[in-house]
Design a protein around this motif. Structure first.
Motif, PDB file in Angstrom:
ATOM      1  N   ILE A  21       0.659  -1.445   0.027  1.00  0.00           N
ATOM      2  CA  ILE A  21      -0.071   0.098   0.207  1.00  0.00           C
ATOM      3  C   ILE A  21       0.492   1.737  -0.210  1.00  0.00           C
ATOM      4  O   ILE A  21       0.172   1.971  -0.524  1.00  0.00           O
ATOM      5  CB  ILE A  21      -0.790  -0.347   1.047  1.00  0.00           C
ATOM      6  CG1 ILE A  21      -2.263  -1.375   1.438  1.00  0.00           C
ATOM      7  CG2 ILE A  21      -1.645   1.551   1.622  1.00  0.00           C
ATOM      8  CD1 ILE A  21      -3.117  -1.123  -0.079  1.00  0.00           C
ATOM      9  N   VAL A  25       0.874   3.924  -2.699  1.00  0.00           N
ATOM     10  CA  VAL A  25       0.420   5.806  -2.218  1.00  0.00           C
ATOM     11  C   VAL A  25       1.761   6.365  -3.026  1.00  0.00           C
ATOM     12  O   VAL A  25       0.855   7.610  -3.476  1.00  0.00           O
ATOM     13  CB  VAL A  25       0.452   5.444  -0.966  1.00  0.00           C
ATOM     14  CG1 VAL A  25       0.777   7.129  -0.279  1.00  0.00           C
ATOM     15  CG2 VAL A  25      -0.463   5.112   0.029  1.00  0.00           C
ATOM     16  N   ASP A  57       0.006  13.000   1.094  1.00  0.00           N
ATOM     17  CA  ASP A  57       0.088  11.484   0.679  1.00  0.00           C
ATOM     18  C   ASP A  57       0.749  10.531   0.414  1.00  0.00           C
ATOM     19  O   ASP A  57       1.122   9.740   0.902  1.00  0.00           O
ATOM     20  CB  ASP A  57      -2.014  11.805  -0.274  1.00  0.00           C
ATOM     21  CG  ASP A  57      -3.267  11.930   0.125  1.00  0.00           C
ATOM     22  OD1 ASP A  57      -3.235  12.468   1.815  1.00  0.00           O
ATOM     23  OD2 ASP A  57      -3.811  12.105  -0.448  1.00  0.00           O
ATOM     24  N   LEU A 232     -12.133   7.025   6.100  1.00  0.00           N
ATOM     25  CA  LEU A 232     -10.946   5.831   5.944  1.00  0.00           C
ATOM     26  C   LEU A 232     -10.664   6.367   7.023  1.00  0.00           C
ATOM     27  O   LEU A 232      -9.523   5.962   7.443  1.00  0.00           O
ATOM     28  CB  LEU A 232     -10.555   6.532   4.531  1.00  0.00           C
ATOM     29  CG  LEU A 232     -10.593   5.232   3.203  1.00  0.00           C
ATOM     30  CD1 LEU A 232     -10.299   5.405   1.982  1.00  0.00           C
ATOM     31  CD2 LEU A 232     -11.455   3.994   3.868  1.00  0.00           C
ATOM     32  N   LEU A 264      -4.317   0.597   8.494  1.00  0.00           N
ATOM     33  CA  LEU A 264      -4.124   0.400   6.489  1.00  0.00           C
ATOM     34  C   LEU A 264      -5.229   1.072   5.847  1.00  0.00           C
ATOM     35  O   LEU A 264      -5.736   1.660   5.328  1.00  0.00           O
ATOM     36  CB  LEU A 264      -4.808  -1.315   6.342  1.00  0.00           C
ATOM     37  CG  LEU A 264      -4.659  -1.339   5.385  1.00  0.00           C
ATOM     38  CD1 LEU A 264      -3.348  -1.474   4.334  1.00  0.00           C
ATOM     39  CD2 LEU A 264      -4.654  -3.037   5.329  1.00  0.00           C
ATOM     40  N   LEU A 265      -6.840   1.334   7.194  1.00  0.00           N
ATOM     41  CA  LEU A 265      -7.541   2.120   6.304  1.00  0.00           C
ATOM     42  C   LEU A 265      -7.148   3.481   5.748  1.00  0.00           C
ATOM     43  O   LEU A 265      -7.632   4.442   4.973  1.00  0.00           O
ATOM     44  CB  LEU A 265      -9.463   2.306   7.239  1.00  0.00           C
ATOM     45  CG  LEU A 265     -10.093   1.111   6.897  1.00  0.00           C
ATOM     46  CD1 LEU A 265     -10.765   1.204   8.024  1.00  0.00           C
ATOM     47  CD2 LEU A 265     -10.118   0.713   5.362  1.00  0.00           C
ATOM     48  N   HIS A 267      -3.514   4.450   5.391  1.00  0.00           N
ATOM     49  CA  HIS A 267      -3.380   4.801   4.513  1.00  0.00           C
ATOM     50  C   HIS A 267      -3.434   4.336   3.019  1.00  0.00           C
ATOM     51  O   HIS A 267      -3.567   4.985   2.231  1.00  0.00           O
ATOM     52  CB  HIS A 267      -1.576   4.315   4.641  1.00  0.00           C
ATOM     53  CG  HIS A 267      -1.427   3.713   5.475  1.00  0.00           C
ATOM     54  ND1 HIS A 267      -1.279   3.731   7.038  1.00  0.00           N
ATOM     55  CD2 HIS A 267      -0.264   4.586   5.416  1.00  0.00           C
ATOM     56  CE1 HIS A 267       0.028   4.039   7.790  1.00  0.00           C
ATOM     57  NE2 HIS A 267       0.720   4.120   6.743  1.00  0.00           N
ATOM     58  N   THR A 268      -4.701   3.324   2.593  1.00  0.00           N
ATOM     59  CA  THR A 268      -5.463   3.839   1.806  1.00  0.00           C
ATOM     60  C   THR A 268      -5.801   4.168   1.323  1.00  0.00           C
ATOM     61  O   THR A 268      -6.520   5.113   0.116  1.00  0.00           O
ATOM     62  CB  THR A 268      -6.889   2.208   1.995  1.00  0.00           C
ATOM     63  OG1 THR A 268      -6.414   1.052   2.713  1.00  0.00           O
ATOM     64  CG2 THR A 268      -7.413   2.227   1.061  1.00  0.00           C
ATOM     65  N   ASN A 269      -6.376   5.778   2.212  1.00  0.00           N
ATOM     66  CA  ASN A 269      -7.321   7.213   2.055  1.00  0.00           C
ATOM     67  C   ASN A 269      -6.117   7.905   1.140  1.00  0.00           C
ATOM     68  O   ASN A 269      -6.822   8.377   0.579  1.00  0.00           O
ATOM     69  CB  ASN A 269      -7.305   7.946   3.485  1.00  0.00           C
ATOM     70  CG  ASN A 269      -7.794   9.850   3.374  1.00  0.00           C
ATOM     71  OD1 ASN A 269      -8.777   9.160   1.937  1.00  0.00           O
ATOM     72  ND2 ASN A 269      -6.669  10.173   3.562  1.00  0.00           N
ATOM     73  N   SER A 270      -4.847   7.541   0.941  1.00  0.00           N
ATOM     74  CA  SER A 270      -3.894   8.423   0.934  1.00  0.00           C
ATOM     75  C   SER A 270      -3.617   7.560  -1.386  1.00  0.00           C
ATOM     76  O   SER A 270      -3.240   8.447  -1.759  1.00  0.00           O
ATOM     77  CB  SER A 270      -2.633   8.134   1.072  1.00  0.00           C
ATOM     78  OG  SER A 270      -2.419   9.263   3.123  1.00  0.00           O
ATOM     79  N   LEU A 271      -4.745   6.652  -1.026  1.00  0.00           N
ATOM     80  CA  LEU A 271      -4.845   5.887  -2.219  1.00  0.00           C
ATOM     81  C   LEU A 271      -5.870   6.436  -2.694  1.00  0.00           C
ATOM     82  O   LEU A 271      -5.430   6.335  -4.310  1.00  0.00           O
ATOM     83  CB  LEU A 271      -4.496   4.480  -2.476  1.00  0.00           C
ATOM     84  CG  LEU A 271      -4.101   4.058  -3.188  1.00  0.00           C
ATOM     85  CD1 LEU A 271      -2.650   3.908  -4.326  1.00  0.00           C
ATOM     86  CD2 LEU A 271      -3.825   2.239  -2.766  1.00  0.00           C
ATOM     87  N   VAL A 272      -6.653   6.998  -2.140  1.00  0.00           N
ATOM     88  CA  VAL A 272      -7.973   7.019  -3.385  1.00  0.00           C
ATOM     89  C   VAL A 272      -8.200   8.286  -3.541  1.00  0.00           C
ATOM     90  O   VAL A 272      -8.937   7.636  -4.908  1.00  0.00           O
ATOM     91  CB  VAL A 272      -9.366   6.241  -2.224  1.00  0.00           C
ATOM     92  CG1 VAL A 272      -9.148   5.180  -1.847  1.00  0.00           C
ATOM     93  CG2 VAL A 272      -8.950   7.158  -1.108  1.00  0.00           C
TER      94      VAL A 272
END
Length: 307
Positions: A21, A25, A57, A232, A264-265, A267-272
């Motif tokens: 992830i 990111v 991010d 997230l 993990l949620l 860090h996923t925010n920085s991907l979406v």
């Protein structure tokens, strides 16, 4: 006596997921920054705040890679337990305070700044058009400075205070909670006001309707980004603030897995966010397609030149 250490298989799985992830990111947000830099039509005044959020991010991914590699090299599969029960490690403390506290709060402060900018653009469109670009630079600097002033004392307390306590217990504080609540109030009030203006306001004249429609679409896009980010991001922050209760009610491993899951949620925010830009912003999508087509043409030309 039962062990509080994660199994090697579970530990390796968590590391693999987080590193994957984090690398994604960094790659996705770096690509977004390149698109913003190379395309002047994407660097509108509003998008300067979005670019700042993209930079935050990317730093999330970079700091996560650094923290994960550092912990793994020093402690292997004991690293997650070090996060909770080894407060005497200054470098680990500083890295984790930046990764787990500084950057999340910089992100939510940036989202609050975007919501204020959108509210000003909605209620004072003519004044908004006359705002100079330097004002957005000052706003971005203010976001970083205010967050730093709020966050910096906490690793210092952890370093020079009572090192016999778990360092996470220093972080849940009234200052951080107040700062978080203030940002959330700003976001809620701003977008609620915008929604009421859209639904209940008087119909504007037809002159300049195309520009207003673009501004409205941008506002909706940033609102969607805000909702997804908060969904997230908030579980991680709420878990941090109620850490004392969690430690009392749940076992150490349960608490550890919850913290890793919520992290993990976050860090996923920085991907979406770049995904939302691609779906909702035609200019961003067009610039992305042009970049990939240019790369494909360059790759296709290399064998021909070799011949």
């Amino acid at each position: 006596m039962s062990s509080i250490t994660l199994s090697s298989a579970e530990c390796s799985t968590w590391y693999a997921v987080f590193l994957t992830i984090a690398v994604a990111v960094v790659a996705v947000n770096l690509l977004s920054i390149i698109l913003f830099v190379k395309n002047s039509n994407l660097r509108t005044r509003t998008m300067h705040l979005v670019i700042n959020l993209t930079v935050v991010d990317m730093f999330v991914g970079l700091s996560s890679i650094f923290a994960a590699v550092l912990l793994f090299l020093l402690y292997g599969c004991e690293a997650e337990n070090v996060i909770l029960i080894r407060p005497e490690l200054p470098l680990i403390l500083v890295v984790l305070s930046v990764t787990e506290v500084g950057l999340p709060f910089t992100s939510v402060a940036g989202i609050a700044a975007i919501s204020l900018e959108r509210m000003h653009a909605t209620f004072r469109p003519f004044r908004h058009r006359n705002i100079k670009k330097w004002a957005f630079g000052v706003t971005i600097a203010g976001v970083w400075i205010l967050t730093a002033m709020t966050v910096i004392p906490y690793p210092l307390i952890g370093l020079y205070g009572n090192l016999q306590q778990q360092w996470q217990l220093v972080f849940p504080s009234y200052l951080l909670l107040s700062y978080c609540c203030l940002c959330l109030i700003v976001i809620c009030v701003s977008y609620t006001s915008i929604a009421l203006k859209f639904w209940c306001g008087t119909r504007p004249p037809s002159h300049g309707a195309a520009k207003r429609n673009r501004q409205r679409k941008l506002t909706v896009t940033l609102f969607i980004m805000t909702i997804v980010s908060l969904l997230l991001w908030l579980p991680y922050v709420v878990h941090t603030f109620v850490l004392r209760s969690v430690l009392v009610r749940f076992s150490f491993l349960t608490h550890l897995r919850l913290r890793l899951s919520f992290s993990l949620l976050y860090h996923t925010n920085s991907l979406v966010n770049p995904i939302i830009y691609t779906i909702r912003m035609p200019e961003f999508r067009r610039a992305l397609l042009i970049l990939f087509k240019r790369r494909q043409r360059q790759n296709a030309a290399i064998p021909l030149q070799a011949r």
